[in-house]
Motif scaffolding. Structure first.
Motif, PDB file in Angstrom:
ATOM      1  N   THR A  22       0.952  -1.338  -0.023  1.00  0.00           N
ATOM      2  CA  THR A  22       0.132  -0.083   0.299  1.00  0.00           C
ATOM      3  C   THR A  22       0.797   1.454   0.065  1.00  0.00           C
ATOM      4  OG1 THR A  22      -0.019   0.125   2.454  1.00  0.00           O
ATOM      5  CG2 THR A  22      -2.027  -1.043   1.249  1.00  0.00           C
ATOM      6  N   MET A  23       0.617   2.564  -0.364  1.00  0.00           N
ATOM      7  CA  MET A  23       0.559   3.802  -0.316  1.00  0.00           C
ATOM      8  C   MET A  23       0.038   4.581   1.091  1.00  0.00           C
ATOM      9  SD  MET A  23       3.854   3.363  -2.903  1.00  0.00           S
ATOM     10  CE  MET A  23       3.974   5.222  -2.807  1.00  0.00           C
ATOM     11  N   ASN A  24       1.179   5.561   1.469  1.00  0.00           N
ATOM     12  CA  ASN A  24       0.321   6.684   2.466  1.00  0.00           C
ATOM     13  C   ASN A  24       2.013   7.689   2.377  1.00  0.00           C
ATOM     14  OD1 ASN A  24      -0.627   7.774   4.295  1.00  0.00           O
ATOM     15  ND2 ASN A  24       0.441   6.408   6.094  1.00  0.00           N
ATOM     16  N   VAL A  25       1.024   8.502   2.776  1.00  0.00           N
ATOM     17  CA  VAL A  25       1.890  10.244   2.470  1.00  0.00           C
ATOM     18  C   VAL A  25       1.359  11.103   3.395  1.00  0.00           C
ATOM     19  CG1 VAL A  25       2.340  12.449   1.629  1.00  0.00           C
ATOM     20  CG2 VAL A  25       1.601  10.845   0.673  1.00  0.00           C
ATOM     21  N   GLU A  26       3.501  10.916   4.935  1.00  0.00           N
ATOM     22  CA  GLU A  26       3.694  10.822   6.229  1.00  0.00           C
ATOM     23  C   GLU A  26       4.324  12.449   6.008  1.00  0.00           C
ATOM     24  OE1 GLU A  26       4.266   8.124   8.360  1.00  0.00           O
ATOM     25  OE2 GLU A  26       2.733   7.275   8.208  1.00  0.00           O
ATOM     26  N   HIS A  28       5.531  15.035   4.696  1.00  0.00           N
ATOM     27  CA  HIS A  28       6.677  15.388   3.485  1.00  0.00           C
ATOM     28  C   HIS A  28       7.088  14.134   3.463  1.00  0.00           C
ATOM     29  CE1 HIS A  28       5.922  19.491   4.568  1.00  0.00           C
ATOM     30  NE2 HIS A  28       6.619  19.700   5.646  1.00  0.00           N
ATOM     31  N   SER A  29       6.814  12.912   3.136  1.00  0.00           N
ATOM     32  CA  SER A  29       7.229  12.112   2.447  1.00  0.00           C
ATOM     33  C   SER A  29       5.845  10.764   1.929  1.00  0.00           C
ATOM     34  CB  SER A  29       8.047  10.741   3.998  1.00  0.00           C
ATOM     35  OG  SER A  29       8.677  11.719   4.624  1.00  0.00           O
ATOM     36  N   THR A  30       7.106   9.782   0.964  1.00  0.00           N
ATOM     37  CA  THR A  30       5.644   9.315   0.898  1.00  0.00           C
ATOM     38  C   THR A  30       6.859   7.608   1.059  1.00  0.00           C
ATOM     39  OG1 THR A  30       5.749  10.742  -1.341  1.00  0.00           O
ATOM     40  CG2 THR A  30       5.125   8.214  -1.486  1.00  0.00           C
ATOM     41  N   LEU A  31       5.782   7.247   1.016  1.00  0.00           N
ATOM     42  CA  LEU A  31       5.827   5.637   2.258  1.00  0.00           C
ATOM     43  C   LEU A  31       5.121   4.217   0.778  1.00  0.00           C
ATOM     44  CD1 LEU A  31       5.254   6.685   5.671  1.00  0.00           C
ATOM     45  CD2 LEU A  31       7.874   6.752   4.678  1.00  0.00           C
ATOM     46  N   ALA A  32       6.136   3.627   1.618  1.00  0.00           N
ATOM     47  CA  ALA A  32       5.362   1.918   0.009  1.00  0.00           C
ATOM     48  C   ALA A  32       5.480   1.571   1.301  1.00  0.00           C
ATOM     49  CB  ALA A  32       6.200   1.351  -0.928  1.00  0.00           C
ATOM     50  N   ILE A  33       4.709   0.588   2.271  1.00  0.00           N
ATOM     51  CA  ILE A  33       4.328  -0.630   3.222  1.00  0.00           C
ATOM     52  C   ILE A  33       3.954  -1.566   2.085  1.00  0.00           C
ATOM     53  CG2 ILE A  33       3.154  -0.914   5.160  1.00  0.00           C
ATOM     54  CD1 ILE A  33       2.236   2.245   4.940  1.00  0.00           C
ATOM     55  N   GLY A  36       3.958  -4.685   6.709  1.00  0.00           N
ATOM     56  CA  GLY A  36       3.806  -3.759   7.740  1.00  0.00           C
ATOM     57  C   GLY A  36       4.710  -3.146   7.590  1.00  0.00           C
ATOM     58  N   GLU A  37       5.708  -3.266   6.652  1.00  0.00           N
ATOM     59  CA  GLU A  37       7.448  -2.360   6.381  1.00  0.00           C
ATOM     60  C   GLU A  37       6.801  -0.836   6.835  1.00  0.00           C
ATOM     61  OE1 GLU A  37       9.192  -2.973   8.819  1.00  0.00           O
ATOM     62  OE2 GLU A  37       7.978  -4.899   9.519  1.00  0.00           O
ATOM     63  N   LYS A  38       7.628   0.064   6.293  1.00  0.00           N
ATOM     64  CA  LYS A  38       7.553   1.388   6.144  1.00  0.00           C
ATOM     65  C   LYS A  38       8.828   1.155   5.029  1.00  0.00           C
ATOM     66  CE  LYS A  38       4.019   3.867   8.813  1.00  0.00           C
ATOM     67  NZ  LYS A  38       3.957   4.565  10.003  1.00  0.00           N
ATOM     68  N   PHE A  39       9.021   1.878   4.088  1.00  0.00           N
ATOM     69  CA  PHE A  39       9.743   2.415   2.840  1.00  0.00           C
ATOM     70  C   PHE A  39       9.667   3.446   2.595  1.00  0.00           C
ATOM     71  CE2 PHE A  39       9.516  -1.901   2.962  1.00  0.00           C
ATOM     72  CZ  PHE A  39      11.024  -2.588   2.681  1.00  0.00           C
ATOM     73  N   ILE A  40      10.485   4.643   2.440  1.00  0.00           N
ATOM     74  CA  ILE A  40      10.278   5.860   2.451  1.00  0.00           C
ATOM     75  C   ILE A  40      10.677   6.136   0.476  1.00  0.00           C
ATOM     76  CG2 ILE A  40      11.183   8.334   2.251  1.00  0.00           C
ATOM     77  CD1 ILE A  40      11.338   8.211   5.502  1.00  0.00           C
TER      78      ILE A  40
END
Length: 121
Positions: A22-26, A28-33, A36-40
């Motif tokens: 999944t993807m998320n924005v937190e 000022h960062s775009t994250l690939a999840i 359960g692990e997050k990657f900037i």
């Protein structure tokens, strides 16, 4: 170059979702999840620094010109990140499979490190 960068980022997002991530924005960062692990994730265009002739102040000494070379990066810090770039022979679009594999294997590696850390305690 903006249009290509947006198309490429969209392609990477689509492939991450196809792989089960999944993807998320937190902040000022775009994250690939993934798992359960997050990657900037980040993307930039390389700039060429061109010295201006006879400048009075050092902060105006150079012009920065877009090069047309894109870099895609996973990770925030230089010691724990991975970067892919356009080369004379390949473009990042040809490296999507490698990027997705890196995220999948990275998630497994992080999970295993946490499991081993839990066993040590």
């Amino acid at each position: 170059m903006i249009e290509r960068a947006l198309m490429l980022f969209n392609l990477i997002i689509s492939e991450i979702k196809k792989a089960g991530g999944t993807m998320n924005v937190e902040s000022h960062s775009t994250l690939a999840i993934f798992n359960g692990e997050k990657f900037i994730l980040s993307m930039r265009e390389k700039q060429s620094r061109i010295k201006k002739p006879e400048q009075k102040y050092s902060w105006t000494e150079y012009d920065y010109v877009a090069s047309g070379v894109l870099f895609f990066k996973i990770g925030e810090n230089s010691w724990n990140s991975k970067e892919w770039s356009d080369t004379a022979y390949t473009v990042i679009e040809d490296k999507i499979e490698d990027i997705i594999s890196y995220i999948k294997l990275g998630a497994l590696k992080i999970k295993e490190e946490r499991r081993l850390e839990g066993l040590r305690r």
